[in-house]
Design a protein around this motif. Sequence first.
Motif, PDB file in Angstrom:
ATOM      1  N   GLY A  51       0.809  -1.207   0.000  1.00  0.00           N
ATOM      2  CA  GLY A  51       0.000   0.000   0.000  1.00  0.00           C
ATOM      3  C   GLY A  51       0.841   1.254   0.000  1.00  0.00           C
ATOM      4  O   GLY A  51       0.551   2.232  -0.698  1.00  0.00           O
ATOM      5  N   GLU A  52       1.928   1.227   0.768  1.00  0.00           N
ATOM      6  CA  GLU A  52       2.817   2.395   0.840  1.00  0.00           C
ATOM      7  C   GLU A  52       3.528   2.634  -0.480  1.00  0.00           C
ATOM      8  O   GLU A  52       3.592   3.762  -0.979  1.00  0.00           O
ATOM      9  CB  GLU A  52       3.843   2.172   1.954  1.00  0.00           C
ATOM     10  CG  GLU A  52       4.869   3.285   2.088  1.00  0.00           C
ATOM     11  CD  GLU A  52       5.940   2.958   3.096  1.00  0.00           C
ATOM     12  OE1 GLU A  52       7.030   3.558   3.019  1.00  0.00           O
ATOM     13  OE2 GLU A  52       5.702   2.091   3.966  1.00  0.00           O
ATOM     14  N   LYS A  53       4.060   1.561  -1.074  1.00  0.00           N
ATOM     15  CA  LYS A  53       4.809   1.699  -2.327  1.00  0.00           C
ATOM     16  C   LYS A  53       3.895   1.979  -3.517  1.00  0.00           C
ATOM     17  O   LYS A  53       4.235   2.750  -4.408  1.00  0.00           O
ATOM     18  CB  LYS A  53       5.614   0.420  -2.587  1.00  0.00           C
ATOM     19  CG  LYS A  53       6.846   0.279  -1.712  1.00  0.00           C
ATOM     20  CD  LYS A  53       7.892   1.315  -2.082  1.00  0.00           C
ATOM     21  CE  LYS A  53       9.168   1.127  -1.294  1.00  0.00           C
ATOM     22  NZ  LYS A  53      10.202   2.117  -1.661  1.00  0.00           N
ATOM     23  N   GLY A  54       2.734   1.334  -3.533  1.00  0.00           N
ATOM     24  CA  GLY A  54       1.821   1.532  -4.655  1.00  0.00           C
ATOM     25  C   GLY A  54       1.094   2.849  -4.602  1.00  0.00           C
ATOM     26  O   GLY A  54       0.686   3.395  -5.633  1.00  0.00           O
ATOM     27  N   GLU A 118      -0.691  -1.029 -25.092  1.00  0.00           N
ATOM     28  CA  GLU A 118       0.506  -1.440 -24.373  1.00  0.00           C
ATOM     29  C   GLU A 118       0.236  -2.618 -23.427  1.00  0.00           C
ATOM     30  O   GLU A 118      -0.709  -2.578 -22.644  1.00  0.00           O
ATOM     31  CB  GLU A 118       1.052  -0.274 -23.547  1.00  0.00           C
ATOM     32  CG  GLU A 118       1.516   0.906 -24.379  1.00  0.00           C
ATOM     33  CD  GLU A 118       2.048   2.020 -23.499  1.00  0.00           C
ATOM     34  OE1 GLU A 118       2.297   1.781 -22.305  1.00  0.00           O
ATOM     35  OE2 GLU A 118       2.213   3.138 -24.016  1.00  0.00           O
ATOM     36  N   PRO A 119       1.078  -3.647 -23.499  1.00  0.00           N
ATOM     37  CA  PRO A 119       0.968  -4.740 -22.523  1.00  0.00           C
ATOM     38  C   PRO A 119       1.363  -4.256 -21.126  1.00  0.00           C
ATOM     39  O   PRO A 119       2.043  -3.240 -20.972  1.00  0.00           O
ATOM     40  CB  PRO A 119       1.983  -5.777 -23.044  1.00  0.00           C
ATOM     41  CG  PRO A 119       2.256  -5.389 -24.461  1.00  0.00           C
ATOM     42  CD  PRO A 119       2.096  -3.910 -24.523  1.00  0.00           C
ATOM     43  N   ALA A 120       0.930  -4.985 -20.117  1.00  0.00           N
ATOM     44  CA  ALA A 120       1.317  -4.668 -18.743  1.00  0.00           C
ATOM     45  C   ALA A 120       2.819  -4.875 -18.578  1.00  0.00           C
ATOM     46  O   ALA A 120       3.394  -5.820 -19.122  1.00  0.00           O
ATOM     47  CB  ALA A 120       0.548  -5.545 -17.769  1.00  0.00           C
ATOM     48  N   ASP A 121       3.443  -3.987 -17.823  1.00  0.00           N
ATOM     49  CA  ASP A 121       4.874  -4.073 -17.554  1.00  0.00           C
ATOM     50  C   ASP A 121       5.099  -3.551 -16.147  1.00  0.00           C
ATOM     51  O   ASP A 121       4.957  -2.356 -15.891  1.00  0.00           O
ATOM     52  CB  ASP A 121       5.667  -3.260 -18.582  1.00  0.00           C
ATOM     53  CG  ASP A 121       7.178  -3.454 -18.446  1.00  0.00           C
ATOM     54  OD1 ASP A 121       7.630  -3.886 -17.371  1.00  0.00           O
ATOM     55  OD2 ASP A 121       7.895  -3.155 -19.424  1.00  0.00           O
ATOM     56  N   PHE A 126       4.623  -0.082 -11.828  1.00  0.00           N
ATOM     57  CA  PHE A 126       5.037  -0.066 -10.422  1.00  0.00           C
ATOM     58  C   PHE A 126       6.562  -0.188 -10.340  1.00  0.00           C
ATOM     59  O   PHE A 126       7.088  -1.221  -9.905  1.00  0.00           O
ATOM     60  CB  PHE A 126       4.370  -1.210  -9.656  1.00  0.00           C
ATOM     61  CG  PHE A 126       2.869  -1.162  -9.647  1.00  0.00           C
ATOM     62  CD1 PHE A 126       2.184  -0.445  -8.682  1.00  0.00           C
ATOM     63  CD2 PHE A 126       2.128  -1.834 -10.617  1.00  0.00           C
ATOM     64  CE1 PHE A 126       0.790  -0.399  -8.675  1.00  0.00           C
ATOM     65  CE2 PHE A 126       0.742  -1.794 -10.623  1.00  0.00           C
ATOM     66  CZ  PHE A 126       0.073  -1.069  -9.651  1.00  0.00           C
ATOM     67  N   PRO A 127       7.294   0.826 -10.776  1.00  0.00           N
ATOM     68  CA  PRO A 127       8.754   0.723 -10.871  1.00  0.00           C
ATOM     69  C   PRO A 127       9.446   0.409  -9.549  1.00  0.00           C
ATOM     70  O   PRO A 127      10.427  -0.351  -9.534  1.00  0.00           O
ATOM     71  CB  PRO A 127       9.173   2.089 -11.423  1.00  0.00           C
ATOM     72  CG  PRO A 127       8.012   2.999 -11.164  1.00  0.00           C
ATOM     73  CD  PRO A 127       6.808   2.137 -11.237  1.00  0.00           C
ATOM     74  N   ASP A 128       8.972   0.974  -8.446  1.00  0.00           N
ATOM     75  CA  ASP A 128       9.610   0.699  -7.149  1.00  0.00           C
ATOM     76  C   ASP A 128       9.473  -0.770  -6.769  1.00  0.00           C
ATOM     77  O   ASP A 128      10.420  -1.396  -6.274  1.00  0.00           O
ATOM     78  CB  ASP A 128       8.999   1.575  -6.052  1.00  0.00           C
ATOM     79  CG  ASP A 128       9.374   3.036  -6.197  1.00  0.00           C
ATOM     80  OD1 ASP A 128      10.326   3.323  -6.969  1.00  0.00           O
ATOM     81  OD2 ASP A 128       8.728   3.897  -5.568  1.00  0.00           O
ATOM     82  N   LEU A 129       8.286  -1.324  -7.004  1.00  0.00           N
ATOM     83  CA  LEU A 129       8.066  -2.734  -6.688  1.00  0.00           C
ATOM     84  C   LEU A 129       8.796  -3.642  -7.675  1.00  0.00           C
ATOM     85  O   LEU A 129       9.283  -4.713  -7.297  1.00  0.00           O
ATOM     86  CB  LEU A 129       6.570  -3.040  -6.691  1.00  0.00           C
ATOM     87  CG  LEU A 129       5.751  -2.360  -5.590  1.00  0.00           C
ATOM     88  CD1 LEU A 129       4.265  -2.597  -5.807  1.00  0.00           C
ATOM     89  CD2 LEU A 129       6.167  -2.870  -4.205  1.00  0.00           C
TER      90      LEU A 129
END
Length: 335
Positions: A51-54, A118-121, A126-129
């Motif tokens: 939750g914090e990162k997202g 665009e496909p999911a990436d 979510f670059p941090d995750l």
Amino acid sequence: MELQDKIPVPIFNEVDRCVFLKEIYPERRPAVLRGVGLGPCLEKWTVEYLGEKGGDREVKVHVSTVTQMDFLHKNFVYKTLPFNEFVRRASETKHSDYFLSEDESYYLRSLGEDIRKEPADLSKQFPDLAEEFHIPQFFEPDQFFSSVFRISSCGLQLWTHYDVMDNLLAQVTGRKRVVLYSPQDALHLYLSGDKSEVLDIDAPDLKHFPEFVKAKRYECVLEPGDLLFIPALWFHNTLALQFGVGVNVFWRHLPAHSYDKKDPYGNKDPLAASRALQALERALNMLNELPAEYKDFYGRRMIQRIQKRTCCDDPSGGNKDSKTTLLNSPFTKPA
């Protein structure tokens, strides 16, 4: 008639790229891979941390009042929530905040920035995750198609379907049951497109789906840290035994030109297969111009030619009587 016994999916420990490519991948059968380093996500991805990162970025999620989610009949609704709110709700069994009911279930399948193109990436959405999830290097970088974030409530079961690309399902947190069926058993699964009409695979309605008992059932339970290799065209059905977080990684194993470029989900049939199915539909429409006995006769001739040209011995452990089944199946006899 009783359902067939469950065939356990084989488990391989400490698999590296060499072992995967030489011993597992060529078999074209599902396999559970244990001991593959997935990164710090295994320790870090708690509900609070996610939750914090997202954060409060909005995500589109499936919401259902029943635990067996059915894509064919759409027994769910799409809703938008901040990611941190979604994770909180999905981890609960009873909700003080809800859309439909206090025991509703939630499911996220992450999407690309432009969902039509665009496909999911994970590294983009979510670059941090993504930095904390290490994609196994079992394929060439230019084969990569998508990395899909999947989060679901405990008890949620997703419909049986197949994908046209090879993929690895990484179970990061929670436990998940996965049931699989060989492509050779397609005639027993009552398909509508890429999905099976048999929603309850544990207690199927055999009056409506009598052929289903002939499908061999492969099964495994994924623990946190497990990878499941799902070869293209293998049918799979998932049941979240706990609130769980996973990542699906898809890659192209056919030449790039084989796939539809306008397919961000990676679930459209290869172009040659799509054209063949369209041609078959035109041919069947032509048979409608004939009387019933002629339609039946030439339909059977078509089936025989399909058998000779396309059916082969099963290299993946499915039913070996597929040729007989094809000729006798009620789904292939002209209507």
